[in-house]
Each structure stands twice: as structure tokens, then as C-alpha cells.
Scaffold this active site. Sequence first.
Site, PDB file in Angstrom:
ATOM      1  N   GLY A  46       0.778  -1.236   0.000  1.00 54.43           N
ATOM      2  CA  GLY A  46       0.000   0.000   0.000  1.00 54.43           C
ATOM      3  C   GLY A  46       0.809   1.284   0.000  1.00 54.43           C
ATOM      4  O   GLY A  46       0.361   2.302  -0.524  1.00 54.43           O
ATOM      5  N   ASP A 104       1.113   3.290   4.552  1.00 51.51           N
ATOM      6  CA  ASP A 104      -0.026   3.975   3.951  1.00 51.51           C
ATOM      7  C   ASP A 104      -1.035   4.429   4.997  1.00 51.51           C
ATOM      8  O   ASP A 104      -1.469   5.568   5.001  1.00 51.51           O
ATOM      9  CB  ASP A 104      -0.700   3.101   2.875  1.00 51.51           C
ATOM     10  CG  ASP A 104      -1.098   1.713   3.366  1.00 51.51           C
ATOM     11  OD1 ASP A 104      -0.844   1.375   4.546  1.00 51.51           O
ATOM     12  OD2 ASP A 104      -1.668   0.954   2.563  1.00 51.51           O
ATOM     13  N   ASP A 107      -4.411   1.835  11.093  1.00 47.12           N
ATOM     14  CA  ASP A 107      -5.795   1.429  11.324  1.00 47.12           C
ATOM     15  C   ASP A 107      -5.871   0.847  12.740  1.00 47.12           C
ATOM     16  O   ASP A 107      -5.863   1.599  13.708  1.00 47.12           O
ATOM     17  CB  ASP A 107      -6.167   0.434  10.218  1.00 47.12           C
ATOM     18  CG  ASP A 107      -7.642   0.099  10.158  1.00 47.12           C
ATOM     19  OD1 ASP A 107      -8.459   0.987  10.434  1.00 47.12           O
ATOM     20  OD2 ASP A 107      -7.981  -1.057   9.823  1.00 47.12           O
ATOM     21  N   GLY A 109      -3.500  -0.640  14.222  1.00 50.58           N
ATOM     22  CA  GLY A 109      -2.179  -0.465  14.827  1.00 50.58           C
ATOM     23  C   GLY A 109      -1.357  -1.751  14.863  1.00 50.58           C
ATOM     24  O   GLY A 109      -0.162  -1.713  15.160  1.00 50.58           O
ATOM     25  N   THR A 111      -0.255  -3.655  12.424  1.00 56.10           N
ATOM     26  CA  THR A 111       0.831  -3.643  11.445  1.00 56.10           C
ATOM     27  C   THR A 111       1.980  -2.780  11.959  1.00 56.10           C
ATOM     28  O   THR A 111       3.145  -3.193  11.930  1.00 56.10           O
ATOM     29  CB  THR A 111       0.343  -3.109  10.086  1.00 56.10           C
ATOM     30  OG1 THR A 111      -0.683  -3.971   9.608  1.00 56.10           O
ATOM     31  CG2 THR A 111       1.475  -3.040   9.068  1.00 56.10           C
ATOM     32  N   LYS A 135      -6.498   6.466  10.941  1.00 55.33           N
ATOM     33  CA  LYS A 135      -7.898   6.303  11.372  1.00 55.33           C
ATOM     34  C   LYS A 135      -7.894   5.992  12.871  1.00 55.33           C
ATOM     35  O   LYS A 135      -7.995   4.843  13.271  1.00 55.33           O
ATOM     36  CB  LYS A 135      -8.545   5.121  10.628  1.00 55.33           C
ATOM     37  CG  LYS A 135      -8.830   5.356   9.170  1.00 55.33           C
ATOM     38  CD  LYS A 135      -9.803   4.319   8.609  1.00 55.33           C
ATOM     39  CE  LYS A 135      -9.100   3.067   8.162  1.00 55.33           C
ATOM     40  NZ  LYS A 135      -9.945   2.217   7.282  1.00 55.33           N
ATOM     41  N   ASP A 163      -5.679  -0.483  -1.741  1.00 54.80           N
ATOM     42  CA  ASP A 163      -6.538  -1.362  -2.533  1.00 54.80           C
ATOM     43  C   ASP A 163      -7.763  -1.830  -1.779  1.00 54.80           C
ATOM     44  O   ASP A 163      -7.815  -1.799  -0.544  1.00 54.80           O
ATOM     45  CB  ASP A 163      -5.752  -2.611  -2.934  1.00 54.80           C
ATOM     46  CG  ASP A 163      -5.528  -3.540  -1.732  1.00 54.80           C
ATOM     47  OD1 ASP A 163      -5.027  -3.055  -0.705  1.00 54.80           O
ATOM     48  OD2 ASP A 163      -5.889  -4.729  -1.820  1.00 54.80           O
ATOM     49  N   ARG A 169      -5.470   0.569  -6.791  1.00 54.31           N
ATOM     50  CA  ARG A 169      -4.200   1.132  -6.313  1.00 54.31           C
ATOM     51  C   ARG A 169      -3.703   2.283  -7.192  1.00 54.31           C
ATOM     52  O   ARG A 169      -2.979   3.156  -6.737  1.00 54.31           O
ATOM     53  CB  ARG A 169      -3.101   0.053  -6.287  1.00 54.31           C
ATOM     54  CG  ARG A 169      -3.316  -1.022  -5.243  1.00 54.31           C
ATOM     55  CD  ARG A 169      -2.041  -1.849  -5.092  1.00 54.31           C
ATOM     56  NE  ARG A 169      -2.255  -3.124  -4.413  1.00 54.31           N
ATOM     57  CZ  ARG A 169      -2.258  -3.269  -3.088  1.00 54.31           C
ATOM     58  NH1 ARG A 169      -2.080  -2.231  -2.303  1.00 54.31           N
ATOM     59  NH2 ARG A 169      -2.458  -4.459  -2.557  1.00 54.31           N
TER      60      ARG A 169
HETATM   61  P1  IMP Z   1      -3.629  -2.171  10.836  1.00 57.99           P
HETATM   62  O1  IMP Z   1      -2.698  -3.325  11.072  1.00 57.99           O
HETATM   63  O2  IMP Z   1      -5.037  -2.501  11.216  1.00 57.99           O
HETATM   64  O3  IMP Z   1      -3.168  -0.854  11.418  1.00 57.99           O
HETATM   65  O4  IMP Z   1      -3.806  -2.034   9.292  1.00 57.99           O
HETATM   66  C1  IMP Z   1      -2.897  -1.540   8.509  1.00 57.99           C
HETATM   67  C2  IMP Z   1      -3.021  -2.087   7.112  1.00 57.99           C
HETATM   68  O5  IMP Z   1      -4.336  -2.506   6.745  1.00 57.99           O
HETATM   69  C3  IMP Z   1      -2.707  -0.928   6.203  1.00 57.99           C
HETATM   70  O6  IMP Z   1      -1.321  -0.804   6.015  1.00 57.99           O
HETATM   71  C4  IMP Z   1      -3.467  -1.292   4.961  1.00 57.99           C
HETATM   72  O7  IMP Z   1      -2.673  -2.143   4.176  1.00 57.99           O
HETATM   73  C5  IMP Z   1      -4.672  -2.023   5.462  1.00 57.99           C
HETATM   74  N1  IMP Z   1      -5.791  -1.065   5.587  1.00 57.99           N
HETATM   75  C6  IMP Z   1      -6.328  -0.586   6.719  1.00 57.99           C
HETATM   76  N2  IMP Z   1      -7.339   0.252   6.475  1.00 57.99           N
HETATM   77  C7  IMP Z   1      -7.419   0.313   5.120  1.00 57.99           C
HETATM   78  C8  IMP Z   1      -8.259   1.056   4.235  1.00 57.99           C
HETATM   79  O8  IMP Z   1      -9.154   1.827   4.610  1.00 57.99           O
HETATM   80  N3  IMP Z   1      -8.041   0.854   2.909  1.00 57.99           N
HETATM   81  C9  IMP Z   1      -7.079   0.035   2.418  1.00 57.99           C
HETATM   82  N4  IMP Z   1      -6.268  -0.666   3.222  1.00 57.99           N
HETATM   83  C10 IMP Z   1      -6.442  -0.525   4.562  1.00 57.99           C
HETATM   84 MG    MG Z   2      -0.360  -1.566   4.412  1.00 61.16          MG
END
Ligand code: IMP
Ligand code: MG
Length: 180
Positions: A46, A104, A107, A109, A111, A135, A163, A169
Amino acid sequence: MVEAGHGGLTLLIPEDELRAGVATLAREIDRDYATTGVVIVCVLKGAAVFTADLLRILRAEVHRLEFVRASSYGSGTQSSGDVRVTGTLDTRYMAGQHVLIVDDIADTGHTGMAVKDYIRSLGPASLRYCTLLDKPERREVEVQYDYVGFTIPNHFVVGYGMDFDERYRGLPAIYYFPDP
Ligand code: IMP
Ligand code: MG
């Protein structure tokens, strides 16, 4: 505003605002790494588009560009919290370096937490995290994001590298799917 040709998508951040936001981030990063330079770790897939744009306007010296892949075991639009960090990162070159992770979107957290833990285990001199979008409403684990481009509401967004099921993308702006 609904754009013709991207059926059902609503514009969230237009191209000119994106460009300005990325430039603002670049100036903050420049200031912090002016004397040390920086090693950049891009979180695939992303952040590929964002990283490419950011790199070209940074004035701080970029000593190295590496990539990691973060994938959660869950599928669809929910992050499961069980994040695997893989990819081609050359682990020899993180020790003693000033490392900046470029992602990118923050969300849940999970990742951010997993990528940070992984890089930290390689012994960098310093470690910071840059995310284009945040977010905060969705956060499940506490992670420090040092540079944030845009704080956005809880929408699923696509475009500018991001995506849905590998699509969208290549869109030059950021869109969301309106709630039905
Ligand atoms: P986390 O681990 O929940 O913080 O998510 C992070 C990863 O989920 C991001 O790096 C994105 O690859 C994917 N992601 C989270 N929200 C979105 C979104 O709204 N659109 C696209 N990808 C998302
Ligand atoms: Mg990502």
C-alpha cells in the site's frame, strides 16, 4: 462528490491536497534527519506510491531504501492482529542507522506494532514511523506514529496505492466507499 468512472466511490482527498500533505511531511522529515540522513523502510504494498512521491521531494539524504511486506492472517477488510512481517529487507543494514518506516494507513495499529518490533530487533540508532493516513477511531493497540499526513474518519479508503481486493491502487486521489 462521486466521480464518474469509479462507480460508487466518493472522493476523500483530492490530488492537490495529497501533494500538499506529502510536501508538508517531507519538510518535517527533512528537518529531523538533516544532519544524520535516513534509511527508509517502505511497507508494501500500500505505501509504494506514497513512498515514491515522498522520496522524490525529500532533501535529507536517503542512505538506503528497503521494503517489508506486512500481511495479516485475516482476510477482507479486517486486520486480525496476527501480523507477519516478510519481504526482501536486507537485515545487515539496519544496525546503527536512523530508520524511518513509511506506511499507507494506521488502522488497528497491529501492522505498525509488528513492523516496529521487527525493525527494532535489528538495532537501529533511531526508529520513527510515518503514515500517510490515520484512522484513530479504529486503534486496538497503542503505537506511536511520528509523522501523520491526514487524520481521517472511519471509512475504508482506496487509491494512491491502497486497494480493495487488489483493485484501485492506481487511482491518483483517495476515495472511500460510502456506507450503503
Ligand atoms: P492495521 O494493522 O489494522 O493498522 O492495518 C494496517 C493495514 O491494513 C494498512 O497498512 C493497509 O494495508 C490495510 N488497511 C487498513 N485500512 C485500510 C483502508 O481503509 N483501505 C485500504 N487498506 C487498509
Ligand atoms: Mg499496508
